[in-house]
Structure formats: structure tokens, C-alpha cells
Design a protein around this motif. Structure first.
Motif, short mmCIF file in Angstrom:
data_model
loop_
_atom_site.label_atom_id
_atom_site.label_comp_id
_atom_site.label_asym_id
_atom_site.label_seq_id
_atom_site.Cartn_x
_atom_site.Cartn_y
_atom_site.Cartn_z
N ARG A 51 0.81 -1.21 0.00
CA ARG A 51 0.00 0.00 0.00
C ARG A 51 0.85 1.26 0.00
O ARG A 51 2.03 1.24 0.34
N ILE A 52 0.20 2.36 -0.38
CA ILE A 52 0.79 3.68 -0.26
C ILE A 52 -0.29 4.62 0.24
O ILE A 52 -1.48 4.47 -0.13
N GLY A 53 0.10 5.55 1.11
CA GLY A 53 -0.90 6.44 1.69
C GLY A 53 -0.38 7.84 1.92
O GLY A 53 0.83 8.09 1.93
N TYR A 72 -4.19 3.62 -0.38
CA TYR A 72 -4.53 2.76 -1.51
C TYR A 72 -3.66 1.51 -1.52
O TYR A 72 -2.47 1.57 -1.23
N GLU A 73 -4.28 0.40 -1.86
CA GLU A 73 -3.54 -0.85 -2.05
C GLU A 73 -3.05 -0.94 -3.48
O GLU A 73 -3.74 -0.54 -4.42
N GLN A 88 -9.01 1.33 -3.15
CA GLN A 88 -9.15 2.10 -1.93
C GLN A 88 -9.08 1.25 -0.68
O GLN A 88 -9.65 0.18 -0.59
N ARG A 89 -8.34 1.77 0.32
CA ARG A 89 -8.30 1.17 1.65
C ARG A 89 -8.94 2.15 2.63
O ARG A 89 -10.11 2.47 2.49
N ASN A 90 -8.20 2.63 3.61
CA ASN A 90 -8.76 3.56 4.59
C ASN A 90 -8.65 5.00 4.10
O ASN A 90 -7.54 5.50 3.85
N ASN A 137 -14.02 -6.07 8.82
CA ASN A 137 -14.57 -5.25 7.74
C ASN A 137 -13.96 -3.87 7.64
O ASN A 137 -13.55 -3.28 8.64
N ARG A 138 -13.95 -3.35 6.43
CA ARG A 138 -13.62 -1.95 6.14
C ARG A 138 -14.86 -1.40 5.45
O ARG A 138 -15.14 -1.72 4.30
#
Length: 308
Positions: A51-53, A72-73, A88-90, A137-138
Motif C-alpha cells: 500500500r501507499i498512503g 490505496y492498495e 481504496q483502503r482507509n 470489515n472496512r
């Protein structure tokens, strides 16, 4: 242009001064592994939630801050996940102050976060979501409140998950945790209502304990399917991590559950070799079995993880 590429495109054209309060972070995690599922064995290169954030904050004065995160993953192995380069992640925006924290967006539920680091094979084949739980869950369309740091070792979270459908009930996820870092004790209990599926309730209890160079963890979960299509059941997992030296850590994990598959069982063994504070090599072996699996699943791999 794919929407998921927008963050990088924006970063390329904006002046550096615009990023004065931005932290760029991420993790590259890839493993070469032998995968034996249903009697079919392959060798594959796997990107394990790399990931990168981007995250940051703005001081609004009087102890109030605006905060945000965009994470983002990305797939190191082949650059593709369901036709996307980035998924999309968090992602959230919110406010933080003496009252606590309020964020809105898509992110891990309080019940998921309550597991802390009990799952020693998180993001690998031995991840507890494979056999133990369906509630890591997310969730999208979520608003969450977290109690302030002034509460000391006690922290509570409650998240409201909007279904955005008049025919589907909204969900609620909540947790209360006690984290005494000096004593090496972490305890938490969490509850989900209508999160994984409408009508389903989930309770989770977690304990993690550090005894010198040994870390022990236990997680128990009960799922009441209610009117949903899920199955009633409970599951548990125990884990142990021994810091054998400054560079070597040995890991073991075992769990049983009826939540994901009937009479599911899983165990994993692993070793981490630290190259630096942010980079490590690792190896693992994971075994899975359940009543509805024609043959047991086995995974063995070696990999590298680098955080930045």
C-alpha cells in the motif's frame, strides 16, 4: 485516466509547498509461495496488501485539528487488482481535539481494529479472515467517534455505517479497549450490529500480553446470524511470538471456527528476520482444513516486507 491514479497525478503537478503537512507512508510486502488448494499446487508471487498512503493535519487553533488520510492498495506482483492499479483502503477526513476524534469516510471498523496484533499472520494466507472470522470489515459511508487521549489507557469507539438503502438497516460497530503499555496488557471487547449483513450480530473479545521477549494473544468471536444468510457459530485463535534475538522472531498461531466454514481449523508457523527497523525477511507455513473442503489447503512461502 483511472480514478485510482488521481492521487499520484495530483502529487505530480502540485508545488511541494502544498505538501508541507503531508506524510507519505506505505508498505511493500511480497512473497514467493507454494500454494496447494484442493489438490492443485502452484508456485506464485503474491502481493500481500502492499500500500501507499497520504495523511496529514491542519492546526485550527484552540487545540482543534483537521485530519485526513488517503490510503490505496497496489499489487506488486502484477500491478492489477480487478482491473485497477490502485484500490481504496482507509480514506477519511475529520476533526480531532480535547473532545476526542470524529472521522467520516471508508475505514476499518472498531471491531476489526480491536484485534490489535493478535493475528501474527495478518495479510498472509494465515490471516484470521480466511477461517476464523467474516467481520474484519472496512466499511463505506461510515462516521466514527473515538474518545480523547485524556482517558489514558481506556479507549472507546463507535461507528455508524449508513446503508444508504431505505430497505436495509444501518450498521453500528463499537469497541472498548484497555491498553497498559507499561504492564504489557491489552484487553478489548467489541460488538457489531447489522455490519457484515443486516440482521447479524457479532461479539469479539481480545487479549494480548507481553512477557519480556514473549508476546501472547487470544481472540474469541461469536456470530449470531439472526435473519441474515450467514451461519451461527463461534471461533477463536491463540498466538505466540518469541523474540529469539535482536533480529529473529519466531511465530505460531492456531485457531478453530464455524463462522466461515463448518468445523474450520487453521495453524501457522513463521519466522521474521529483521534487516533494519523498517525491513524484514520472513518465512511461513499455513495449514487449513474444514468439513466442506475436499482436501486440506497448505501454503508455504518466503517474502520481504519494507515499510516507509
Amino acid at each position: 485516466m483511472k480514478k485510482a491514479l488521481l492521487p499520484l497525478a495530483i502529487a505530480a503537478v502540485l508545488p511541494m509547498s502544498a505538501f508541507a503537512d503531508v506524510t507519505v507512508y506505505g508498505k511493500a510486502n511480497v512473497s514467493l509461495q507454494s500454494t496447494d488448494e484442493g489438490g492443485d499446487r502452484i508456485t506464485e508471487l503474491v502481493s500481500n496488501a502492499s500500500r501507499i498512503g497520504f495523511k496529514g493535519k491542519e492546526d485550527l487553533g484552540n487545540g482543534l485539528k483537521a485530519i485526513y488520510k488517503f490510503e490505496y492498495e497496489t499489487q506488486i506482483d502484477d500491478g492489477d487488482k480487478s482491473g485497477q492499479t490502485f484500490t481504496q483502503r482507509n480514506i477519511y477526513v475529520g476533526l480531532e481535539g480535547g473532545f476526542g476524534q470524529v472521522i467520516a469516510g471508508k475505514f476499518d471498523t472498531p471491531l476489526k481494529k480491536a484485534q490489535k496484533k493478535v493475528d501474527l499472520f495478518n495479510d498472509l494466507e494465515g490471516d484470521i479472515k480466511s477461517i476464523i472470522t467474516k467481520s474484519d470489515n472496512r466499511t463505506s459511508n461510515t462516521v466514527q467517534y473515538t474518545t480523547p487521549k485524556s482517558w489514558g489507557p481506556i479507549q472507546a469507539k463507535v461507528a455508524y455505517v449508513a446503508s444508504e438503502d431505505d430497505d436495509v438497516d444501518n450498521g453500528v460497530s463499537s469497541s472498548v479497549a484497555y491498553n497498559d503499555k507499561d504492564a504489557g496488557v491489552y484487553l478489548a471487547v467489541a460488538y457489531d450490529q447489522d455490519v457484515e449483513k443486516e440482521g447479524a450480530d457479532v461479539v469479539r473479545a481480545v487479549g494480548q500480553f507481553k512477557l519480556s521477549s514473549l508476546q501472547l494473544g487470544v481472540l474469541w468471536e461469536d456470530q449470531d446470524a439472526g435473519t441474515s444468510s450467514l451461519r451461527d457459530g463461534d471461533g477463536w485463535v491463540v498466538s505466540a511470538k518469541l523474540k529469539a534475538s535482536k533480529t529473529v522472531a519466531l511465530k505460531a498461531q492456531y485457531g478453530q471456527s464455524d463462522i466461515v466454514k463448518e468445523d474450520g481449523k487453521t495453524w501457522s508457523l513463521g519466522m521474521d528476520y529483521k534487516l533494519s527497523k523498517k525491513t524484514k525477511l520472513y518465512g511461513f507455513y499455513t495449514h487449513e482444513e474444514a468439513d466442506n473442503l475436499t482436501e486440506d489447503n497448505d501454503y508455504a512461502g518466503i517474502g520481504i516486507e519494507m515499510k516507509f
